[in-house]
Design a protein around this motif. Structure first.
Motif, PDB file in Angstrom:
ATOM      1  N   TRP A 434     -24.598  12.018 -50.433  1.00 16.23           N
ATOM      2  CA  TRP A 434     -24.752  12.851 -49.240  1.00 16.23           C
ATOM      3  C   TRP A 434     -25.317  12.025 -48.076  1.00 16.23           C
ATOM      4  O   TRP A 434     -24.835  12.129 -46.944  1.00 16.23           O
ATOM      5  N   ASP A 435     -26.313  11.208 -48.340  1.00 15.32           N
ATOM      6  CA  ASP A 435     -26.907  10.414 -47.274  1.00 15.32           C
ATOM      7  C   ASP A 435     -25.929   9.358 -46.761  1.00 15.32           C
ATOM      8  O   ASP A 435     -25.833   9.123 -45.550  1.00 15.32           O
ATOM      9  N   LEU A 436     -25.214   8.712 -47.670  1.00 12.65           N
ATOM     10  CA  LEU A 436     -24.249   7.693 -47.256  1.00 12.65           C
ATOM     11  C   LEU A 436     -23.182   8.290 -46.354  1.00 12.65           C
ATOM     12  O   LEU A 436     -22.877   7.760 -45.279  1.00 12.65           O
ATOM     13  N   PHE A 437     -22.621   9.383 -46.788  1.00  5.26           N
ATOM     14  CA  PHE A 437     -21.505   9.983 -46.058  1.00  5.26           C
ATOM     15  C   PHE A 437     -21.955  10.581 -44.731  1.00  5.26           C
ATOM     16  O   PHE A 437     -21.337  10.350 -43.686  1.00  5.26           O
ATOM     17  N   MET A 438     -23.028  11.323 -44.759  1.00  5.63           N
ATOM     18  CA  MET A 438     -23.456  12.047 -43.565  1.00  5.63           C
ATOM     19  C   MET A 438     -24.032  11.128 -42.494  1.00  5.63           C
ATOM     20  O   MET A 438     -24.104  11.502 -41.324  1.00  5.63           O
ATOM     21  N   ASN A 439     -24.462   9.937 -42.862  1.00  5.44           N
ATOM     22  CA  ASN A 439     -24.995   9.000 -41.886  1.00  5.44           C
ATOM     23  C   ASN A 439     -23.936   8.051 -41.339  1.00  5.44           C
ATOM     24  O   ASN A 439     -24.243   7.222 -40.465  1.00  5.44           O
ATOM     25  N   ALA A 440     -22.701   8.162 -41.816  1.00  6.99           N
ATOM     26  CA  ALA A 440     -21.619   7.336 -41.293  1.00  6.99           C
ATOM     27  C   ALA A 440     -21.313   7.765 -39.859  1.00  6.99           C
ATOM     28  O   ALA A 440     -21.087   8.954 -39.600  1.00  6.99           O
ATOM     29  N   GLY A 446     -17.056  13.196 -36.088  1.00  7.15           N
ATOM     30  CA  GLY A 446     -16.043  14.170 -36.475  1.00  7.15           C
ATOM     31  C   GLY A 446     -16.609  15.550 -36.716  1.00  7.15           C
ATOM     32  O   GLY A 446     -16.022  16.566 -36.303  1.00  7.15           O
ATOM     33  N   LEU A 447     -17.755  15.610 -37.355  1.00  8.45           N
ATOM     34  CA  LEU A 447     -18.395  16.900 -37.601  1.00  8.45           C
ATOM     35  C   LEU A 447     -18.770  17.583 -36.285  1.00  8.45           C
ATOM     36  O   LEU A 447     -18.555  18.790 -36.118  1.00  8.45           O
ATOM     37  N   LYS A 448     -19.322  16.820 -35.361  1.00  6.49           N
ATOM     38  CA  LYS A 448     -19.663  17.389 -34.051  1.00  6.49           C
ATOM     39  C   LYS A 448     -18.411  17.911 -33.352  1.00  6.49           C
ATOM     40  O   LYS A 448     -18.441  18.970 -32.712  1.00  6.49           O
ATOM     41  N   LYS A 449     -17.329  17.182 -33.483  1.00  7.78           N
ATOM     42  CA  LYS A 449     -16.093  17.524 -32.779  1.00  7.78           C
ATOM     43  C   LYS A 449     -15.582  18.900 -33.169  1.00  7.78           C
ATOM     44  O   LYS A 449     -15.044  19.634 -32.338  1.00  7.78           O
ATOM     45  N   ILE A 450     -15.734  19.276 -34.436  1.00 10.06           N
ATOM     46  CA  ILE A 450     -15.217  20.574 -34.882  1.00 10.06           C
ATOM     47  C   ILE A 450     -16.331  21.604 -35.066  1.00 10.06           C
ATOM     48  O   ILE A 450     -16.167  22.614 -35.735  1.00 10.06           O
ATOM     49  N   GLY A 451     -17.482  21.329 -34.443  1.00 11.72           N
ATOM     50  CA  GLY A 451     -18.512  22.352 -34.320  1.00 11.72           C
ATOM     51  C   GLY A 451     -19.502  22.462 -35.452  1.00 11.72           C
ATOM     52  O   GLY A 451     -20.181  23.493 -35.581  1.00 11.72           O
ATOM     53  N   PHE A 452     -19.651  21.408 -36.248  1.00 11.14           N
ATOM     54  CA  PHE A 452     -20.621  21.449 -37.340  1.00 11.14           C
ATOM     55  C   PHE A 452     -21.982  20.942 -36.877  1.00 11.14           C
ATOM     56  O   PHE A 452     -22.087  20.059 -36.019  1.00 11.14           O
ATOM     57  N   LYS A 453     -23.016  21.499 -37.488  1.00 14.80           N
ATOM     58  CA  LYS A 453     -24.376  21.052 -37.265  1.00 14.80           C
ATOM     59  C   LYS A 453     -25.059  20.849 -38.618  1.00 14.80           C
ATOM     60  O   LYS A 453     -24.693  21.478 -39.607  1.00 14.80           O
ATOM     61  N   SER A 454     -26.050  19.967 -38.641  1.00 18.89           N
ATOM     62  CA  SER A 454     -26.823  19.741 -39.863  1.00 18.89           C
ATOM     63  C   SER A 454     -28.261  19.427 -39.494  1.00 18.89           C
ATOM     64  O   SER A 454     -28.527  18.394 -38.876  1.00 18.89           O
ATOM     65  N   GLU A 455     -29.170  20.321 -39.840  1.00 14.39           N
ATOM     66  CA  GLU A 455     -30.585  20.052 -39.615  1.00 14.39           C
ATOM     67  C   GLU A 455     -31.052  18.885 -40.478  1.00 14.39           C
ATOM     68  O   GLU A 455     -31.824  18.046 -40.033  1.00 14.39           O
ATOM     69  N   LYS A 456     -30.553  18.829 -41.691  1.00 14.76           N
ATOM     70  CA  LYS A 456     -30.971  17.793 -42.624  1.00 14.76           C
ATOM     71  C   LYS A 456     -30.654  16.408 -42.078  1.00 14.76           C
ATOM     72  O   LYS A 456     -31.454  15.474 -42.212  1.00 14.76           O
ATOM     73  N   HIS A 457     -29.475  16.264 -41.475  1.00 14.85           N
ATOM     74  CA  HIS A 457     -29.046  14.944 -41.025  1.00 14.85           C
ATOM     75  C   HIS A 457     -29.032  14.832 -39.501  1.00 14.85           C
ATOM     76  O   HIS A 457     -28.414  13.916 -38.960  1.00 14.85           O
ATOM     77  N   LYS A 458     -29.700  15.772 -38.844  1.00 17.28           N
ATOM     78  CA  LYS A 458     -29.870  15.745 -37.389  1.00 17.28           C
ATOM     79  C   LYS A 458     -28.549  15.599 -36.646  1.00 17.28           C
ATOM     80  O   LYS A 458     -28.383  14.769 -35.743  1.00 17.28           O
ATOM     81  N   ILE A 459     -27.605  16.444 -37.039  1.00 12.08           N
ATOM     82  CA  ILE A 459     -26.328  16.528 -36.335  1.00 12.08           C
ATOM     83  C   ILE A 459     -26.312  17.846 -35.576  1.00 12.08           C
ATOM     84  O   ILE A 459     -26.427  18.917 -36.175  1.00 12.08           O
ATOM     85  N   ASP A 460     -26.181  17.788 -34.257  1.00 11.99           N
ATOM     86  CA  ASP A 460     -26.176  19.036 -33.489  1.00 11.99           C
ATOM     87  C   ASP A 460     -25.292  18.869 -32.259  1.00 11.99           C
ATOM     88  O   ASP A 460     -24.693  17.845 -32.032  1.00 11.99           O
TER      89      ASP A 460
END
Length: 460
Positions: A434-440, A446-460
């Motif tokens: 999870w850490d390897l993939f989400m920190n790429a 890509g996640l931001k582009k389609i509207g995903f957020k993640s508090e765990k990995h600080k994606i917003d």
């Protein structure tokens, strides 16, 4: 290349003990204490499952065979048929082996480099690999008459693993950096947007150079295919846009559901399995790298809750046991796709879930659900290794088991089932994949582009 070493690291004492028919009885009247800690059991099943992709890999490509049979019963060509998606799971399983020091890092780098070189020369169809590949030649092996070209979903499972390998080794020595670069080049060559069939706002599963788009299978939620949209959105050169995700996968949000089972919200409509939810691999295949913890988009507040509830519904169904199968209960549960028992007692294949329950428990279902249901999954793991050693073979738990049918099992394995065990247990233990993939960086974009957020990995 040096001969691939055997996984002999796990102590013979542990192996022998786990194979014993029952625990040694306590001399007192008290209940016998377990011989193994939870960590020892997790080490054991992870190292066992690793053997599938290390000791028993296809010998020329070093990729994961579609299946491996201890009973040596194969269709004529199966010994060299490798599976693309299962091999992606295998890449992540090998990383677990390296990180847990079950296998030497240097040997793993050599093997993974060989795999990358093989895949670079293998048949590709607008960048996507086929479902099956001949491990000797790199040529497509048709999965079906019209399924003889690119398989975008299997490709997504494969490149999910490639991203993890790239991230794990990208800051290593010269050989490791070269491996990371090879994996990076391979994943970036997939033409995801081409699989929109001329610009439609949806991804399509298959394309054949012979039959074109005749299979006509649009990827619409909800099932195991979310990762395909994530990878497609993350591609630097062949990306899809937000509308393709929203209109294609979520159907403009109409895939949402207000249905509950056992008091647990289901959140989405499970394709063809709306009463209880689908096979448990739907909570696993897309989430070996994609971390569902605190992951959200405009429709789902927390993907972890979605997955955990699907697993708990399956668990509660097995405990309730409405069909009164012998053995079902808190220590023996889990329905997913895999080998099955035919009516005549032979071996077949089926997608097990509560609405399609035939008394067959697939061990990967509960084991690969460890992040969602650690207590329930650990109870299954302990029961399996301490009380049902008959269900365990050279590469860990066999693919299909049934206490109901007099401890029936098939001494066979499937890559797609064995390949999720070590990564998902590791995600529970350390969050490694999870850490390897989400920190790429490309995945985050890509996640931001389609509207995903993640508090765990600080994606917003």
């Amino acid at each position: 290349m040096k001969k691939i070493i055997s996984l002999s690291i796990v102590s013979l004492a542990l192996l022998t003990s786990c194979k014993s028919k029952q625990l040694t009885e306590n001399k007192t009247s008290e209940k016998p204490k377990s011989k193994f800690t939870n960590n020892q059991l997790m080490d054991k099943v992870q190292s066992d499952a690793l053997k599938y992709f290390w000791d028993f890999a296809e010998p020329n490509s070093f990729l994961g065979r579609e299946r491996y049979h201890e009973d040596n019963i194969y269709p004529d060509n199966d010994k060299h048929v490798i599976t693309t998606g299962g091999s992606g799971f295998g890449l992540m399983t090998i990383l677990v082996g390296v990180d847990r020091k079950f296998i030497p890092r240097q040997e793993a780098v050599k093997k993974l480099t060989h795999i990358a070189d093989f895949l670079e020369k293998a048949d590709r169809f607008h960048g996507a690999w086929s479902h099956w590949i001949n491990g000797e030649t790199g040529k497509v092996v048709p999965f079906g008459k019209k399924d003889n070209g690119g398989d975008l979903v299997e490709t997504a499972f494969l490149v999910q693993g490639m991203i993890c390998v790239r991230e794990y080794f990208k800051n290593g020595n010269q050989e490791e950096k070269a491996l990371a670069a090879k994996m990076d080049k391979l994943w970036k060559g997939v033409e995801w947007n081409w699989y929109t069939k001329g610009g439609q706002k949806v991804l399509y599963w298959h394309w054949s150079p012979t039959y074109g788009w005749e299979m006509n299978f649009p990827l619409q939620g909800y099932n195991e295919c979310l990762i395909t949209y994530v990878m497609a959105a993350s591609s630097p050169d062949y990306s899809i846009d937000y509308d393709t995700y929203n209109k294609g996968w979520t159907r403009n949000g109409t895939y949402l559901s207000d249905k509950e089972k056992y008091g647990l919200p289901m959140y989405v409509k499970h394709n063809g399995a709306e009463e209880y939810g689908g096979p448990l691999f739907w909570t696993q295949y897309s989430y070996l790298g994609l971390d569902p913890r605190s992951l959200s988009d405009q429709y789902i507040k927390n993907y972890f809750d979605l997955n955990r509830n699907q697993v708990l519904i399956d668990y509660k169904y097995c405990v309730e046991n409405p069909k009164v199968w012998k053995g079902y209960g808190k220590n023996y549960w889990g329905l997913t796709a895999g080998y099955s028992r035919n009516k005549d007692g032979g071996v077949g294949y089926d997608a097990h879930f509560p609405q399609n329950d035939h008394g067959v428990i697939t061990p990967t279902a509960a084991l690969s659900s460890m992040p969602y249901t650690p207590k329930e999954s650990m109870a299954f793991l302990r029961f399996l290794y301490e009380e049902k050693a008959i269900f365990i073979g050279q590469a860990g738990p066999y693919d299909a088991t049934s206490i109901n049918y007099n401890d029936w099992f098939t001494p066979r394995y499937l890559a797609i089932d064995q390949g999720t065990i070590a990564p998902m247990i590791e995600n529970y233990r350390s969050g490694l994949l999870w850490d390897l993939f989400m920190n790429a960086p490309d995945i985050r974009a890509g996640l931001k582009k389609i509207g995903f957020k993640s508090e765990k990995h600080k994606i917003d």
